[in-house]
Design a protein around this motif. Structure first.
Motif, PDB file in Angstrom:
ATOM      1  N   ASN A   1       6.752  21.349 -19.128  1.00  0.00           N
ATOM      2  CA  ASN A   1       7.581  20.176 -19.356  1.00  0.00           C
ATOM      3  C   ASN A   1       8.764  20.101 -18.399  1.00  0.00           C
ATOM      4  OD1 ASN A   1       9.113  22.250 -20.324  1.00  0.00           O
ATOM      5  ND2 ASN A   1       9.495  21.370 -22.337  1.00  0.00           N
TER       6      ASN A   1
ATOM      7  N   ARG B   1       9.312  13.687 -16.993  1.00  0.00           N
ATOM      8  CA  ARG B   1       9.671  12.470 -17.707  1.00  0.00           C
ATOM      9  C   ARG B   1       8.422  11.663 -18.045  1.00  0.00           C
ATOM     10  NH1 ARG B   1      14.381  14.027 -19.571  1.00  0.00           N
ATOM     11  NH2 ARG B   1      16.081  14.042 -18.023  1.00  0.00           N
ATOM     12  N   THR B   2       8.499  10.928 -19.141  1.00  0.00           N
ATOM     13  CA  THR B   2       7.396  10.069 -19.586  1.00  0.00           C
ATOM     14  C   THR B   2       7.737   8.615 -19.286  1.00  0.00           C
ATOM     15  OG1 THR B   2       6.785  11.599 -21.361  1.00  0.00           O
ATOM     16  CG2 THR B   2       5.996   9.332 -21.540  1.00  0.00           C
TER      17      THR B   2
ATOM     18  N   ARG C   1       2.170  15.674 -14.572  1.00  0.00           N
ATOM     19  CA  ARG C   1       1.830  16.371 -15.824  1.00  0.00           C
ATOM     20  C   ARG C   1       0.701  15.645 -16.552  1.00  0.00           C
ATOM     21  NH1 ARG C   1       0.184  18.695 -19.504  1.00  0.00           N
ATOM     22  NH2 ARG C   1       1.271  19.942 -21.077  1.00  0.00           N
TER      23      ARG C   1
ATOM     24  N   GLU D   1       0.610   5.270 -20.451  1.00  0.00           N
ATOM     25  CA  GLU D   1       1.700   6.181 -20.129  1.00  0.00           C
ATOM     26  C   GLU D   1       1.290   7.189 -19.069  1.00  0.00           C
ATOM     27  OE1 GLU D   1       2.980   8.997 -23.100  1.00  0.00           O
ATOM     28  OE2 GLU D   1       1.005   9.027 -24.047  1.00  0.00           O
TER      29      GLU D   1
ATOM     30  N   ARG E   1       3.139  11.055 -17.155  1.00  0.00           N
ATOM     31  CA  ARG E   1       4.225  12.037 -17.187  1.00  0.00           C
ATOM     32  C   ARG E   1       4.298  12.708 -15.821  1.00  0.00           C
ATOM     33  NH1 ARG E   1       3.720  16.229 -21.789  1.00  0.00           N
ATOM     34  NH2 ARG E   1       5.950  16.467 -21.340  1.00  0.00           N
TER      35      ARG E   1
END
Length: 374
Positions: free
Chosen positions: A130, A168-169, A323, A348, A350
């Protein structure tokens, strides 16, 4: 006797003809009766689509006083009601009528999408965490010098620091009724395509100009070094400023690989003329102009504000860590979707942006090229 035989033959021929005629008429009546609705289960109305469907339904025709259960009647053809409001569909409605249908072009005409090119020049990698961390040199005191044999060698100093780029998302959702998905099957694909573009549009803005606050990425421009030319050019043009910025970025000893300009600024540069009103570019205005300046590719994008530029080592001085690639999910299990017969589309991705060498990026303002005057 011959007359009697002839009479019997004549009577027989007339009887045969009459019987044949009656048989033909009876057959025609039976055919007409077969085409008529039975009328014992429904009084039909040819102008009513529901009545027509009931007349054609085998389940209804088989109903009797002994019936238990249910009968299913499906309305075929273009009879599905779309109850979406103008906020989604818009005020435009078909001008065609039942007698003169409008010519419908297949699909949905969507706005032209911006060409997203910034990722093409930036290094990329993947991560399963993360956050992305890297050790960077915070200071270097270089005391190396020639020394006399047998003397104490000078001591140099190195200090390090730990930098972090959080993952970040970037995401958004759409709400679509199940009826709309049924009535317009291409709508889900359209929403997915436009939603993906919207996501990547914001991603490019974040990579370039994200301010690092809240859930924003820390973009390249806010971390870049301000333009400070090492020399003054004679009769300076914006070409000179870009060349000076390249030289400043090369002080980092990393190969500079791209120039980012606003599309309007790039077009204005193509139109620059010399003192004799001749275009500087040999290809202007009719030739094919390669998007390059000082032997470096130019990324012309409206993500860069007009009047500004960014020069740097995008390949080695920054890295995008993905990610989660862009993901499109459809679900009816969200909030009150089940009750309202709605579907949620979630799109979405990431990612983290690591700018490991801010000194390898130079940003600044162009000169008169964006002032609107020549």
């Amino acid at each position: 006797m011959p007359n009697l035989a002839a009479a019997i033959t004549e009577i027989g021929d007339k009887f045969t003809a009459t019987a044949s005629d009656l048989a033909s008429r009876l057959s025609e009546l039976e055919k007409r009766a077969a085409r008529e609705p039975s009328g014992d289960y429904f009084a039909g109305n040819d102008n009513n689509p529901l009545a027509a469907a009931l007349l054609d339904s085998k389940d209804v025709q088989n109903l009797s006083s002994e019936f238990r259960g249910r009968a299913v009647v499906k309305l075929q053809g273009e009879r599905a009601d779309i109850t979406s409001s103008n906020t989604t569909v818009g005020a435009g409605r078909s001008a065609g009528t039942s007698l003169v249908p409008g010519h419908r072009v297949p699909g949905i005409v969507d706005p032209y999408q911006r060409e997203l090119r910034l990722r093409d020049v930036i290094g990329s990698a993947r991560t399963t965490s993360n956050s992305v961390e890297w050790a960077k040199e915070a200071g270097f005191t270089n005391n190396a010098r020639p020394v006399t044999e047998g003397t104490t060698k000078p001591k140099s100093e190195l200090t390090f620091d730990l930098a972090t780029a959080p993952v970040r998302t970037i995401a958004h959702v759409f709400k679509i009724s199940r009826q709309m998905l049924d009535d317009a099957p291409a709508l889900a694909a359209y929403v997915g395509r436009r939603g993906t573009y919207g996501l990547q549009y914001v991603e490019e803005q974040q990579i370039l100009n994200g301010d690092g606050t809240g859930q924003n990425l820390n973009g390249i421009v806010p971390q870049a070094t301000d333009f400070a030319p090492a020399w003054n050019a004679t009769a300076e043009t914006d070409f000179d400023r870009i060349n000076q910025a390249i030289s400043q970025a090369e002080d980092s000893d990393i190969p500079v690989n791209a120039i980012v300009l606003n599309k309007r600024d790039w077009r204005k540069m193509l139109g620059i003329k010399d003192g004799d009103e001749r275009y500087i570019s040999a290809q202007s205005p009719f030739g094919l102009q390669d998007q390059r300046l000082w032997n470096l590719p130019v990324v012309a994008t409206n993500a860069m504000p007009a009047g500004e530029f960014l020069v740097g080592a995008f390949q080695d001085g920054a890295t995008i860590f993905d990610r989660l690639d862009v993901e499109v999910l459809l679900s009816t299990e969200d909030g009150d979707n089940f009750v309202k017969n709605m579907c949620t589309v979630r799109i979405e991705s990431r990612l983290a942006l690591m700018v490991s060498r801010p000194d390898a990026f130079i940003t600044g303002d162009l000169g008169s090229i964006t002032s609107g005057s020549e």
